[in-house]
Structure formats: structure tokens, C-alpha cells
Design a protein around this motif. Structure first.
Motif, PDB file in Angstrom:
ATOM      1  N   ASN A   1      94.978 110.741  -4.688  1.00  0.00           N
ATOM      2  CA  ASN A   1      95.812 111.918  -4.951  1.00  0.00           C
ATOM      3  C   ASN A   1      95.492 113.020  -3.954  1.00  0.00           C
ATOM      4  O   ASN A   1      94.333 113.447  -3.842  1.00  0.00           O
ATOM      5  CB  ASN A   1      95.581 112.423  -6.375  1.00  0.00           C
ATOM      6  CG  ASN A   1      96.186 111.517  -7.421  1.00  0.00           C
ATOM      7  OD1 ASN A   1      97.125 110.768  -7.149  1.00  0.00           O
ATOM      8  ND2 ASN A   1      95.653 111.566  -8.632  1.00  0.00           N
TER       9      ASN A   1
ATOM     10  N   GLY B   1      96.783 116.789  -1.819  1.00  0.00           N
ATOM     11  CA  GLY B   1      97.610 117.982  -1.689  1.00  0.00           C
ATOM     12  C   GLY B   1      97.688 118.364  -0.226  1.00  0.00           C
ATOM     13  O   GLY B   1      96.892 117.896   0.594  1.00  0.00           O
TER      14      GLY B   1
ATOM     15  N   ILE C   1      93.831 116.603  -7.824  1.00  0.00           N
ATOM     16  CA  ILE C   1      93.822 116.417  -6.372  1.00  0.00           C
ATOM     17  C   ILE C   1      92.402 116.127  -5.889  1.00  0.00           C
ATOM     18  O   ILE C   1      91.475 116.903  -6.129  1.00  0.00           O
ATOM     19  CB  ILE C   1      94.392 117.654  -5.659  1.00  0.00           C
ATOM     20  CG1 ILE C   1      95.871 117.843  -6.028  1.00  0.00           C
ATOM     21  CG2 ILE C   1      94.229 117.536  -4.143  1.00  0.00           C
ATOM     22  CD1 ILE C   1      96.465 119.142  -5.547  1.00  0.00           C
TER      23      ILE C   1
ATOM     24  N   VAL D   1      92.546 117.246   0.213  1.00  0.00           N
ATOM     25  CA  VAL D   1      93.558 118.194   0.670  1.00  0.00           C
ATOM     26  C   VAL D   1      93.741 118.043   2.173  1.00  0.00           C
ATOM     27  O   VAL D   1      92.771 118.016   2.939  1.00  0.00           O
ATOM     28  CB  VAL D   1      93.184 119.643   0.327  1.00  0.00           C
ATOM     29  CG1 VAL D   1      94.256 120.606   0.839  1.00  0.00           C
ATOM     30  CG2 VAL D   1      93.011 119.812  -1.184  1.00  0.00           C
TER      31      VAL D   1
ATOM     32  N   LYS E   1      86.638 119.353  -3.150  1.00  0.00           N
ATOM     33  CA  LYS E   1      87.571 118.317  -2.698  1.00  0.00           C
ATOM     34  C   LYS E   1      87.232 117.887  -1.271  1.00  0.00           C
ATOM     35  O   LYS E   1      86.658 118.646  -0.491  1.00  0.00           O
ATOM     36  CB  LYS E   1      89.004 118.851  -2.771  1.00  0.00           C
ATOM     37  CG  LYS E   1      89.386 119.342  -4.166  1.00  0.00           C
ATOM     38  CD  LYS E   1      90.815 119.804  -4.232  1.00  0.00           C
ATOM     39  CE  LYS E   1      91.125 120.462  -5.586  1.00  0.00           C
ATOM     40  NZ  LYS E   1      90.835 119.579  -6.735  1.00  0.00           N
TER      41      LYS E   1
END
Length: 359
Positions: free
Chosen positions: A6, A8, A66, A69, A90
Motif C-alpha cells: 500500500n 501513497g 500506507i 510513500v 513509513k
């Protein structure tokens, strides 16, 4: 394969469309949300992709769904945004260059190490069949020991087509830091890390005129050199010559050439993922096309994130390679400014070759 990764995206400028096109073809990556300082740009991107949300940057970073990124901001913002992503817990994949300068790039890697997060960095064009097949030719010894390489990128300037080209002519921009990552990263994958450089640089004019979009006709100041030439000494002993220019009209070939003791090879434009690899052996009278034999077939921008989803922290479009490429380019600029040979402060481990596989 398991669950998709997942992701972003922060930064919804011109390059985002290419990432969206790649993600749409992947079962390994799922785009969850996008953000931009200009909320309307994020909203426009989200409207194109079913299920994708347009969020503020803070909300995207806070989203627990998320895991990684993608940082598609302008080069001057790369380091700051990447560190914010890492601080949010992240992983980050940054557009090139990793940062506007080596100190900032080192900071990103240091923060990531302390936090136990992975950093990736474009370009991932090196993972396509063009560069990877050329790498197989070298590793198989087909052209003998590599002696030299040449890499040339010539254009009259991005202001002719880009509606907001300002950042290309500010520190962190210019032909070397903008386009050089494609060529330097490919040379690292082909010939190994670089230990020292020499260089020269010049600037044709002090301002540029925007040629398209709502700002057409507006003048943009030029704060950096726009024609760079460098010679890279690889740890292997091979010498690579770079010419990166926003000042000239055109070149007949944006390819890389690699010359070995037993043969020479033409590597496709490293700003693309595929193309013909040509080999001419000593005594031959013509070039022979090598069939694709390594790399991701039909790859596009974002394949480095696909690679991350497949192999985890061993992903090949790594921050380590991105940082070394940045050090090499920054060293060329320093050598040009001081008219001396400059030792490259970093090194890197060249990632394993990509075996031939469909994206």
C-alpha cells in the motif's frame, strides 16, 4: 505474492502520470492516497483513479494503511519531505536526485537507518531490459574487460516544454542533477562505483524564457551552470566520460557506449527502460543486436517499487545507489568549480542483476 504494498504519493506534478500508468498494471502495488501542496492537483489525480483518496500531506502521513510513500516533490524539497515520511513511520521512495546535495542525502539515509525504514530512489529505468541486458553482456565477459564508457545528454533546455521550469535552473537542478541520475546510475550498474572525478562547467545565458503554458514568455533566472562535462574513474579502473547540457541543440544518440578489450557495446538511452543493445566484436564489420536477456520486460516508472514489493529491503533502486550517484554528480560539480580532481566520498554495493521477467 501475498498482499499488495500500500503506497501513497506526495507531489502531483507532471511526472505523476507515469507512475499512475505503471501502478495500474501491477498486482504488487496498491495506490491508496495522493497529496500535494496544491489540493486541486491531488484532487484531479484522485479523480482519475478509482478508490484513491486526495488527502492533505499531514493526513496522508498519518494514514496507518500506507506503508510506503512516493516522494514526487521538487528536488529542493526531496530531503525534507523524505525525512517527514520516515518520521511518520513509513518507507520512502524518492524521485531523483535523492536530495539537492550530498549532506542532505546523507541526512535522509541516517534518519532512515535510525528509524529502521527503507529508502528507495529513482531512477528505476536501470531495471529495464536495456541496461540489465547490457549488464549481462559485461558480466558474461562478452566484450572483455571494460576500459571506457561515454554518456551524452544534450537538449536546449526544459523551459521549452515545461510550464514551470524554474527549479531546473536553481541549486539542485541543472542538466547534471536533473538528467545525470539516469546516466550515472546506469554507469554504476554497468561498471561499478566511482572513486574520483574531474570536471568542467559553463553557463550559456543568465535567464531562460518559458515556452509553454500560462507563463509562456516569462523569464526565469539561471543560478547554476547549464553545460557540464566530467570524467568518472570507476573502482574497476574503467573511465566514463559525461556530457550533460541544457545549452546545445541535439545529439544523434542519447545512448551510452561501453568499450572493452574485445568489443564495444551501445546501451539504450538510460532515460528509457528498453531498446536495442548493440555489440560489435573485434574483427567484426557490423553491430549485432542482443536479444533481451535480463531486466523487467515492459517496465515503466515505479517498477522500483514493484521490485521492493517482490524482494523487500534488497530492492535494487536503493537509497544507497541513489546517494552514491548524487555524490558522484556533486563531486563533478565541485571538480568543475575548483579545477581539481575530487575523490568521491561514498561508495555502494551494486545490486544483483534482474533476471529476465515480465512486469
Amino acid at each position: 505474492m501475498g498482499q499488495p504494498l500500500n503506497v501513497g504519493i506526495i507531489g502531483c506534478g507532471s511526472i505523476v502520470a507515469q507512475y499512475l500508468a505503471t501502478f495500474a498494471r501491477l498486482g504488487t502495488v496498491r495506490l491508496v492516497a495522493v497529496a500535494d501542496l496544491m489540493a486541486e492537483r491531488a484532487a484531479a489525480v484522485a479523480a482519475e483513479v478509482p478508490g484513491v483518496r486526495a488527502l492533505s500531506i499531514d493526513d496522508l502521513l498519518a494514514d496507518p494503511e500506507i506503508a510506503l510513500v512516493v516522494n514526487l516533490t521538487i528536488p529542493l524539497a526531496h530531503a525534507e519531505v523524505s525525512e517527514r515520511i520516515i518520521a511518520a513511520g513509513k518507507d520512502v521512495y524518492s524521485e531523483k536526485p535523492l536530495a539537492a546535495d550530498g549532506a542532505a542525502g546523507a541526512g535522509v539515509l541516517r534518519v532512515a537507518t535510525d528509524a529502521g525504514r527503507w529508502v528507495g530512489c529513482a531512477p528505476d529505468t536501470v531495471l529495464g531490459t536495456g541496461t540489465q541486458t547490457a549488464r549481462r553482456v559485461i558480466e558474461d565477459g562478452a566484450i572483455g574487460r571494460p576500459i571506457a564508457a561515454t554518456a551524452t545528454m544534450v537538449t536546449p533546455g526544459h523551459e521549452r516544454w515545461h510550464p514551470n521550469p524554474d527549479f531546473y535552473y536553481l541549486p539542485g537542478g541543472g542538466p547534471l542533477l536533473d538528467m545525470g541520475p539516469y546516466y550515472v546510475s546506469a554507469l554504476i550498474h554497468l561498471l561499478g562505483p566511482v572513486v574520483s572525478v574531474i570536471g568542467s562547467a559553463s553557463r550559456l545565458r543568465e535567464e531562460r524564457v518559458i515556452g509553454s503554458g500560462e507563463r509562456a514568455g516569462e523569464r526565469v533566472p539561471v543560478e547554476i551552470d547549464t553545460h557540464i562535462t566530467g570524467v568518472l574513474e570507476h573502482a574497476s579502473g574503467a573511465l566514463s566520460t559525461l556530457v550533460m547540457s541544457f545549452d546545445a541543440v541535439a545529439t544523434r544518440s542519447a545512448n551510452i557506449e561501453v568499450h572493452g578489450e574485445a568489443g564495444s557495446m551501445v546501451v539504450p538511452d538510460p532515460n528509457t527502460f528498453d531498446g536495442d543493445v548493440l555489440v560489435r566484436m573485434l574483427g567484426d564489420t557490423d553491430w549485432v543486436v542482443e536479444a533481451p536477456s535480463a531486466g523487467y520486460i515492459d517496465a515503466g516508472r515505479g517498477v522500483g517499487i514493484h521490485d521492493r514489493a517482490l524482494v523487500g529491503d534488497a530492492a535494487r533502486a536503493s537509497g544507497e545507489v541513489g546517494y552514491h550517484a548524487l555524490n558522484v554528480m556533486e563531486s563533478v560539480l565541485r571538480a568543475a568549480a575548483t579545477r581539481t580532481s575530487v575523490a568521491v566520498a561514498s561508495t555502494c554495493t551494486v545490486p544483483p542483476r534482474v533476471e529476465l521477467q515480465k512486469l
